[in-house]
Design an enzyme around this catalytic site. Sequence first.
Site, PDB file in Angstrom:
ATOM      1  N   GLY A   1     -39.621 -14.131 -24.786  1.00  0.00           N
ATOM      2  CA  GLY A   1     -39.687 -14.224 -23.325  1.00  0.00           C
ATOM      3  C   GLY A   1     -39.875 -15.666 -22.862  1.00  0.00           C
ATOM      4  O   GLY A   1     -40.401 -15.918 -21.783  1.00  0.00           O
ATOM      5  N   LYS A   2     -39.405 -16.606 -23.693  1.00  0.00           N
ATOM      6  CA  LYS A   2     -39.561 -18.039 -23.374  1.00  0.00           C
ATOM      7  C   LYS A   2     -38.862 -18.393 -22.059  1.00  0.00           C
ATOM      8  O   LYS A   2     -39.362 -19.206 -21.278  1.00  0.00           O
ATOM      9  CB  LYS A   2     -38.974 -18.902 -24.518  1.00  0.00           C
ATOM     10  CG  LYS A   2     -39.661 -18.683 -25.848  1.00  0.00           C
ATOM     11  CD  LYS A   2     -38.970 -19.445 -26.957  1.00  0.00           C
ATOM     12  CE  LYS A   2     -37.592 -18.937 -27.291  1.00  0.00           C
ATOM     13  NZ  LYS A   2     -37.548 -17.574 -27.868  1.00  0.00           N
TER      14      LYS A   2
ATOM     15  N   GLN B   1     -35.436 -20.035 -30.194  1.00  0.00           N
ATOM     16  CA  GLN B   1     -35.836 -19.310 -31.415  1.00  0.00           C
ATOM     17  C   GLN B   1     -37.364 -19.195 -31.478  1.00  0.00           C
ATOM     18  O   GLN B   1     -38.000 -19.147 -30.443  1.00  0.00           O
ATOM     19  CB  GLN B   1     -35.269 -19.979 -32.681  1.00  0.00           C
ATOM     20  CG  GLN B   1     -33.747 -19.854 -32.819  1.00  0.00           C
ATOM     21  CD  GLN B   1     -32.975 -20.851 -31.992  1.00  0.00           C
ATOM     22  OE1 GLN B   1     -33.192 -22.038 -32.078  1.00  0.00           O
ATOM     23  NE2 GLN B   1     -32.055 -20.372 -31.184  1.00  0.00           N
TER      24      GLN B   1
HETATM   25  P1  GDP Z   1     -36.292 -15.520 -24.986  1.00  0.00           P
HETATM   26  O1  GDP Z   1     -35.126 -15.724 -25.885  1.00  0.00           O
HETATM   27  O2  GDP Z   1     -37.584 -15.860 -25.635  1.00  0.00           O
HETATM   28  O3  GDP Z   1     -36.139 -16.205 -23.650  1.00  0.00           O
HETATM   29  O4  GDP Z   1     -36.348 -13.952 -24.687  1.00  0.00           O
HETATM   30  P2  GDP Z   1     -35.100 -12.982 -24.347  1.00  0.00           P
HETATM   31  O5  GDP Z   1     -34.640 -13.259 -22.974  1.00  0.00           O
HETATM   32  O6  GDP Z   1     -34.079 -13.019 -25.435  1.00  0.00           O
HETATM   33  O7  GDP Z   1     -35.785 -11.565 -24.480  1.00  0.00           O
HETATM   34  C1  GDP Z   1     -36.900 -11.215 -23.721  1.00  0.00           C
HETATM   35  C2  GDP Z   1     -36.569  -9.947 -22.902  1.00  0.00           C
HETATM   36  O8  GDP Z   1     -37.756  -9.386 -22.413  1.00  0.00           O
HETATM   37  C3  GDP Z   1     -35.712 -10.239 -21.684  1.00  0.00           C
HETATM   38  O9  GDP Z   1     -34.859  -9.148 -21.455  1.00  0.00           O
HETATM   39  C4  GDP Z   1     -36.740 -10.376 -20.556  1.00  0.00           C
HETATM   40  O10 GDP Z   1     -36.199 -10.037 -19.291  1.00  0.00           O
HETATM   41  C5  GDP Z   1     -37.753  -9.356 -20.992  1.00  0.00           C
HETATM   42  N1  GDP Z   1     -39.151  -9.639 -20.598  1.00  0.00           N
HETATM   43  C6  GDP Z   1     -39.801 -10.831 -20.550  1.00  0.00           C
HETATM   44  N2  GDP Z   1     -41.108 -10.658 -20.258  1.00  0.00           N
HETATM   45  C7  GDP Z   1     -41.288  -9.319 -20.127  1.00  0.00           C
HETATM   46  C8  GDP Z   1     -42.431  -8.487 -19.867  1.00  0.00           C
HETATM   47  O11 GDP Z   1     -43.554  -8.956 -19.698  1.00  0.00           O
HETATM   48  N3  GDP Z   1     -42.209  -7.129 -19.830  1.00  0.00           N
HETATM   49  C9  GDP Z   1     -40.982  -6.572 -20.039  1.00  0.00           C
HETATM   50  N4  GDP Z   1     -40.869  -5.238 -19.989  1.00  0.00           N
HETATM   51  N5  GDP Z   1     -39.901  -7.329 -20.286  1.00  0.00           N
HETATM   52  C10 GDP Z   1     -40.046  -8.669 -20.341  1.00  0.00           C
HETATM   53  P1  IMO Z   2     -33.919 -17.207 -28.697  1.00  0.00           P
HETATM   54  O1  IMO Z   2     -33.986 -18.638 -28.262  1.00  0.00           O
HETATM   55  C1  IMO Z   2     -33.827 -14.361 -31.994  1.00  0.00           C
HETATM   56  C2  IMO Z   2     -31.786 -15.621 -35.648  1.00  0.00           C
HETATM   57  C3  IMO Z   2     -30.520 -14.902 -36.037  1.00  0.00           C
HETATM   58  C4  IMO Z   2     -30.613 -14.981 -37.550  1.00  0.00           C
HETATM   59  C5  IMO Z   2     -31.209 -16.364 -37.781  1.00  0.00           C
HETATM   60  C6  IMO Z   2     -30.198 -17.437 -38.100  1.00  0.00           C
HETATM   61  O2  IMO Z   2     -33.167 -16.323 -27.755  1.00  0.00           O
HETATM   62  O3  IMO Z   2     -35.284 -16.690 -29.035  1.00  0.00           O
HETATM   63  P2  IMO Z   2     -28.433 -18.764 -36.607  1.00  0.00           P
HETATM   64  O4  IMO Z   2     -27.245 -18.274 -35.818  1.00  0.00           O
HETATM   65  O5  IMO Z   2     -29.446 -19.490 -35.805  1.00  0.00           O
HETATM   66  O6  IMO Z   2     -28.011 -19.523 -37.832  1.00  0.00           O
HETATM   67  O7  IMO Z   2     -29.131 -17.410 -37.171  1.00  0.00           O
HETATM   68  O8  IMO Z   2     -31.884 -16.692 -36.571  1.00  0.00           O
HETATM   69  N1  IMO Z   2     -31.795 -16.204 -34.287  1.00  0.00           N
HETATM   70  C7  IMO Z   2     -32.481 -15.697 -33.265  1.00  0.00           C
HETATM   71  N2  IMO Z   2     -33.231 -14.578 -33.181  1.00  0.00           N
HETATM   72  N3  IMO Z   2     -33.738 -15.189 -30.930  1.00  0.00           N
HETATM   73  C8  IMO Z   2     -33.008 -16.330 -31.017  1.00  0.00           C
HETATM   74  O9  IMO Z   2     -33.010 -17.253 -30.035  1.00  0.00           O
HETATM   75  C9  IMO Z   2     -32.305 -16.604 -32.209  1.00  0.00           C
HETATM   76  N4  IMO Z   2     -31.499 -17.615 -32.615  1.00  0.00           N
HETATM   77  C10 IMO Z   2     -31.202 -17.365 -33.896  1.00  0.00           C
HETATM   78  O10 IMO Z   2     -30.511 -13.566 -35.575  1.00  0.00           O
HETATM   79  O11 IMO Z   2     -31.538 -14.039 -38.027  1.00  0.00           O
END
Ligand code: GDP
Ligand code: IMO
Length: 434
Positions: A15-16, A223
């Site tokens: 959730g970054k 990541q």
């Molecule tokens: P990131 O890669 O760390 O930015 O995270 P992602 O966007 O890939 O995945 C986080 C998911 O969780 C997204 O679909 C967000 O909209 C959702 N999300 C973030 N914070 C919350 C929370 O507190 N509750 C719920 N239910 N969803 C959240």
């Molecule tokens: P965010 O920023 C979750 C995982 C891939 C795989 C491994 C290596 O959204 O959190 P790569 O393509 O980087 O060589 O794959 O890392 N991976 C992630 N998993 N969130 C990500 O980014 C990821 N970026 C790479 O699924 O296991």
Amino acid sequence: MPGLAIVGAQWGDEGKGKITDLMAEQAGVVVRFQGGNNAGHTIVRGDEVYKFHLIPSGILYPGKLCLIGNGVVLDPKVLADEIEGLKRRDVDTSGLRVSANAHLIMPYHMLLDQAGEARLGDLRIGTTKRGIGPCYADKAARLGIRVQDLLDEKILKQKIYAAMEPKRLMLRPFEKEPELDLHAMTEDYRTFGHRLEPYITDTSRLVWDALDDDRLVIFEGAQGTLLDIDNGTYPFVTSSNPVAGAACVGAGVGPRDINDVWGVTKAYVTRVGAGPLPTELDDEIGAHLGRVGGEVGTTTGRPRRCGWLDLVALRYAARINSLNGLAVTKLDVLTGIDPLRVAVRYSGPEGATFDSFPYHQSIMHKARGEYVELPGWHEDISGVRRVADLPQNARAYLEYISEFVGVPIVLVGVGPGRDQVIWSESTRPLQAVA
Ligand code: GDP
Ligand code: IMO
Ligand code: MG
């Protein structure tokens, strides 16, 4: 000169994006410092959902300086499409800047990523196939092509030729692919160069200026700590350093420029791709977390593996990143699961137990969580905005985490929406930093 690093404390997707967007309101600059379009950062604003792969999660504030730092590997087509997509949605991208020193993902990097995974078969990492690993490999081999090379056709062609020649053998199955033609590739990348030229600059300088002016700089990680190539579950990792220390290298600042480091963690764990996950749940509770949490990869659409919160890994992440704040997301997803469990140590092969994160790959592969049970809650918490209004058991769950890890909780997510957040009292002064 406040610098705040926001990093993933687990296996990514914590959730970054949401936390960065929240904090970016007060920031002068948001800078991505590593990774590439393997990342998928989601921001939910009312009915609008934005998914960013390369553009920093501060771009929704008009004119906000959003930098793609030198540590990022950049697919120019993905960036150009992302910019176009935002323009179509009337998002002002005038604050975007791209480091001239960032490395470019080339068509052969994507093919090599695919070929490498195919060759590994059952041992595959489960990469996003976006060419991340091969691009960082070329960077280390000093065969990388950088954003600045887009601006000079002669240099670009020379560098592509030098980088591609050693790969011809490895790419033999793709020999006839039109995208591997040197002239066509140079032409395509020149076109991207023209489109990106207005954004290309020395991004480190912009970070220094903001720090010198006492404006908040957010270093946005991609990541997560356990996917770190040095400190994660190697070789099931990404090819960069998602830890806070890398913010210095990947944005061009020194360690004293970062004052605060927040680790983002879900209230449980998820992982996409292969590799150890000691608290993985292959049962109905795991399926429930996936369903309720919407645990599908933002970038690849793959289902995320789910499990109980792993406090051994989280305490390790706290140490590696020197976290001084924890942002706990998705607490709402745990509602209705009773009792809850958190892993406080691992059991390993031959009856061994591990209180801290084992460095040895063979142990990590066999490690399983040993749990403490905590009572759950059943009330809907998605509308709660103050810690005091959380059910007692939810508060106790958060306190247990914070105490075990030794890091204060700065905020708690209770839903995907921008407003669905509980700020801790201690964070409020930081919120006021302009
Ligand atoms: P990131 O890669 O760390 O930015 O995270 P992602 O966007 O890939 O995945 C986080 C998911 O969780 C997204 O679909 C967000 O909209 C959702 N999300 C973030 N914070 C919350 C929370 O507190 N509750 C719920 N239910 N969803 C959240
Ligand atoms: P965010 O920023 C979750 C995982 C891939 C795989 C491994 C290596 O959204 O959190 P790569 O393509 O980087 O060589 O794959 O890392 N991976 C992630 N998993 N969130 C990500 O980014 C990821 N970026 C790479 O699924 O296991
Ligand atoms: Mg993500």
